[in-house]
Design an enzyme around this catalytic site. Structure first.
Site, PDB file in Angstrom:
ATOM      1  N   GLY A 163       0.814  -1.223   0.000  1.00 23.15           N
ATOM      2  CA  GLY A 163       0.000   0.000   0.000  1.00 23.15           C
ATOM      3  C   GLY A 163       0.843   1.266   0.000  1.00 23.15           C
ATOM      4  O   GLY A 163       0.375   2.326  -0.431  1.00 23.15           O
ATOM      5  N   GLU A 168       2.832  -8.374  -1.898  1.00 24.48           N
ATOM      6  CA  GLU A 168       1.598  -8.985  -1.386  1.00 24.48           C
ATOM      7  C   GLU A 168       1.545 -10.491  -1.576  1.00 24.48           C
ATOM      8  O   GLU A 168       0.954 -11.205  -0.752  1.00 24.48           O
ATOM      9  CB  GLU A 168       0.370  -8.344  -2.052  1.00 24.48           C
TER      10      GLU A 168
HETATM   11  N1  COA Z   1       1.709  -3.975   8.744  1.00 22.48           N
HETATM   12  C1  COA Z   1       1.756  -4.016  10.085  1.00 22.48           C
HETATM   13  N2  COA Z   1       2.894  -3.876  10.772  1.00 22.48           N
HETATM   14  C2  COA Z   1       4.030  -3.707  10.077  1.00 22.48           C
HETATM   15  C3  COA Z   1       4.054  -3.663   8.678  1.00 22.48           C
HETATM   16  C4  COA Z   1       2.824  -3.804   7.996  1.00 22.48           C
HETATM   17  N3  COA Z   1       2.747  -3.749   6.668  1.00 22.48           N
HETATM   18  N4  COA Z   1       5.333  -3.504   8.273  1.00 22.48           N
HETATM   19  C5  COA Z   1       6.078  -3.441   9.399  1.00 22.48           C
HETATM   20  N5  COA Z   1       5.297  -3.561  10.481  1.00 22.48           N
HETATM   21  C6  COA Z   1       5.696  -3.528  11.883  1.00 22.48           C
HETATM   22  C7  COA Z   1       6.386  -4.816  12.328  1.00 22.48           C
HETATM   23  O1  COA Z   1       5.428  -5.808  12.637  1.00 22.48           O
HETATM   24  C8  COA Z   1       7.149  -4.318  13.515  1.00 22.48           C
HETATM   25  O2  COA Z   1       6.268  -4.162  14.587  1.00 22.48           O
HETATM   26  P1  COA Z   1       6.669  -4.727  16.072  1.00 22.48           P
HETATM   27  O3  COA Z   1       7.912  -3.947  16.437  1.00 22.48           O
HETATM   28  O4  COA Z   1       5.488  -4.389  16.917  1.00 22.48           O
HETATM   29  O5  COA Z   1       6.942  -6.176  15.893  1.00 22.48           O
HETATM   30  C9  COA Z   1       7.584  -2.921  13.102  1.00 22.48           C
HETATM   31  O6  COA Z   1       6.683  -2.517  12.071  1.00 22.48           O
HETATM   32  C10 COA Z   1       9.001  -2.850  12.540  1.00 22.48           C
HETATM   33  O7  COA Z   1       9.081  -3.772  11.472  1.00 22.48           O
HETATM   34  P2  COA Z   1      10.239  -4.907  11.370  1.00 22.48           P
HETATM   35  O8  COA Z   1       9.717  -6.000  10.508  1.00 22.48           O
HETATM   36  O9  COA Z   1      10.713  -5.268  12.724  1.00 22.48           O
HETATM   37  O10 COA Z   1      11.365  -4.068  10.623  1.00 22.48           O
HETATM   38  P3  COA Z   1      12.531  -4.665   9.696  1.00 22.48           P
HETATM   39  O11 COA Z   1      13.460  -3.532   9.438  1.00 22.48           O
HETATM   40  O12 COA Z   1      13.078  -5.910  10.276  1.00 22.48           O
HETATM   41  O13 COA Z   1      11.813  -5.056   8.312  1.00 22.48           O
HETATM   42  C11 COA Z   1      10.326  -4.705   6.432  1.00 22.48           C
HETATM   43  C12 COA Z   1      11.260  -4.074   7.503  1.00 22.48           C
HETATM   44  C13 COA Z   1       9.638  -3.577   5.704  1.00 22.48           C
HETATM   45  C14 COA Z   1      11.170  -5.538   5.440  1.00 22.48           C
HETATM   46  C15 COA Z   1       9.297  -5.612   7.143  1.00 22.48           C
HETATM   47  O14 COA Z   1       8.692  -4.881   8.210  1.00 22.48           O
HETATM   48  C16 COA Z   1       8.201  -6.100   6.246  1.00 22.48           C
HETATM   49  O15 COA Z   1       8.424  -6.992   5.454  1.00 22.48           O
HETATM   50  N6  COA Z   1       6.998  -5.524   6.373  1.00 22.48           N
HETATM   51  C17 COA Z   1       5.840  -5.949   5.623  1.00 22.48           C
HETATM   52  C18 COA Z   1       5.904  -5.460   4.193  1.00 22.48           C
HETATM   53  C19 COA Z   1       4.707  -5.946   3.415  1.00 22.48           C
HETATM   54  O16 COA Z   1       4.509  -7.111   3.193  1.00 22.48           O
HETATM   55  N7  COA Z   1       3.882  -4.978   2.966  1.00 22.48           N
HETATM   56  C20 COA Z   1       2.713  -5.271   2.199  1.00 22.48           C
HETATM   57  C21 COA Z   1       1.547  -5.429   3.083  1.00 22.48           C
HETATM   58  S1  COA Z   1       0.085  -5.758   2.123  1.00 22.48           S
END
Ligand code: COA
Length: 260
Positions: A112, A135
């Site tokens: 998003g 996704e």
């Molecule tokens: N929705 C909800 N929470 C999210 C999020 C999302 N799309 N992306 C990150 N967060 C949250 C994590 O759960 C974490 O929360 P917590 O500390 O309470 O556990 C916090 O944000 C930090 O994220 P984290 O994953 O620990 O950071 P990172 O640097 O290790 O990784 C990303 C960064 C972006 C690679 C990873 O967060 C990720 O893959 N996020 C999802 C991306 C995604 O699939 N987006 C499409 C959604 S439809």
């Protein structure tokens, strides 16, 4: 007056700065956040003192890391459809705004987040930006217009590859693909966005709005874009700004557009 719990709004010199403010969740778009973006865009539409908007994410790490996965996990077929449609409507509001909207992409722009950036008219990326539509990792597809706008922006071949592999691309790759308009060091991101916005704001506002409308017409199968362009051109030629712009050229002075 709308209340904002997930956004920070700040208006300076005619620009509304909209910051998605959930840094601890990498600015993930909860349903409430999307509603607030709608309200903020309504302000952009309605408030004559706002000439354009810049959207960014709080903190140094993320623009927006996607829709909020904890909410997505709860969706059923019925709620999922309206979830997607509501998000699509809000992002269409950004795309159709007759005032320029620039995305200042200051880190992860995933799912998003990439879709939000693509709904903006221009994307400026910080060097640490990462774009992607991951996704399929979650067993879903982009639902806020990503399948359409990514294909429009970078073409079918690369778009389908990015969406099927869930690969993230860096700012330079995004620039090469035409997904990012500019890449700048992170500390220069806002200055670059303000510079571009200032340039646009010095032009005739009616003409700017009509450029947006005509370019959007390219992607509307129900619309003849050439007809839209001819009509828009004619509208410009009845405006006071047209008289001012042409007079200023002939008189060898800078035009001062009033927006009429
Ligand atoms: N929705 C909800 N929470 C999210 C999020 C999302 N799309 N992306 C990150 N967060 C949250 C994590 O759960 C974490 O929360 P917590 O500390 O309470 O556990 C916090 O944000 C930090 O994220 P984290 O994953 O620990 O950071 P990172 O640097 O290790 O990784 C990303 C960064 C972006 C690679 C990873 O967060 C990720 O893959 N996020 C999802 C991306 C995604 O699939 N987006 C499409 C959604 S439809």
């Amino acid at each position: 007056m709308a209340i904002y719990e997930n956004l920070l709004l700040d208006q300076q010199n005619g620009i509304l700065f909209i910051t998605i403010n959930r840094a601890d969740k990498l600015n993930a778009l909860s349903i409430d956040t999307v509603k607030e973006i709608r309200n903020a865009m309504q302000q952009v539409y309605d408030d004559a003192s706002i000439k354009g908007a810049i959207i960014t994410g709080a903190g140094p790490k993320a623009f927006v890391a996607g829709a909020d996965i904890s909410e997505i996990a709860e969706l059923s077929e019925v709620t999922a459809r309206s979830f997607a449609e509501r998000g699509q409507d809000v992002f269409a509001m950004i795309e159709r705004s007759n005032k320029p909207v620039i995305a200042a992409v200051n880190g992860f722009a995933l799912g998003g987040g990439c879709e939000l950036a693509m709904a903006c008219h221009i994307r400026v990326a910080a060097e640490n930006a990462k774009f992607g539509q991951p996704e399929v990792n979650l067993g879903i597809i982009p639902g806020y217009g990503g399948t359409q706008r990514l294909t429009q922006l970078i073409g079918k071949g690369k778009a389908v590859e990015l969406m099927m592999t869930a690969d993230m691309i860096n700012a330079q790759e995004a620039l090469q693909l035409g997904l990012a308009n500019h890449v700048v060091p992170q500390e220069q991101l806002m200055d670059k966005c303000v510079e571009i916005m200032g340039k646009i704001m010095s032009k005739a506002p009616l003409a700017i709005g009509l450029v947006i409308e005509c370019v959007n017409a390219v992607f509307n199968n129900d619309e003849n874009g050439y007809q839209t362009e001819a009509n828009a051109f004619a509208r410009c030629c009845t405006s006071e700004d047209f008289v001012e712009g042409t007079s200023a050229f002939i008189e060898k002075r800078k035009a001062n557009f009033a927006g009429n």
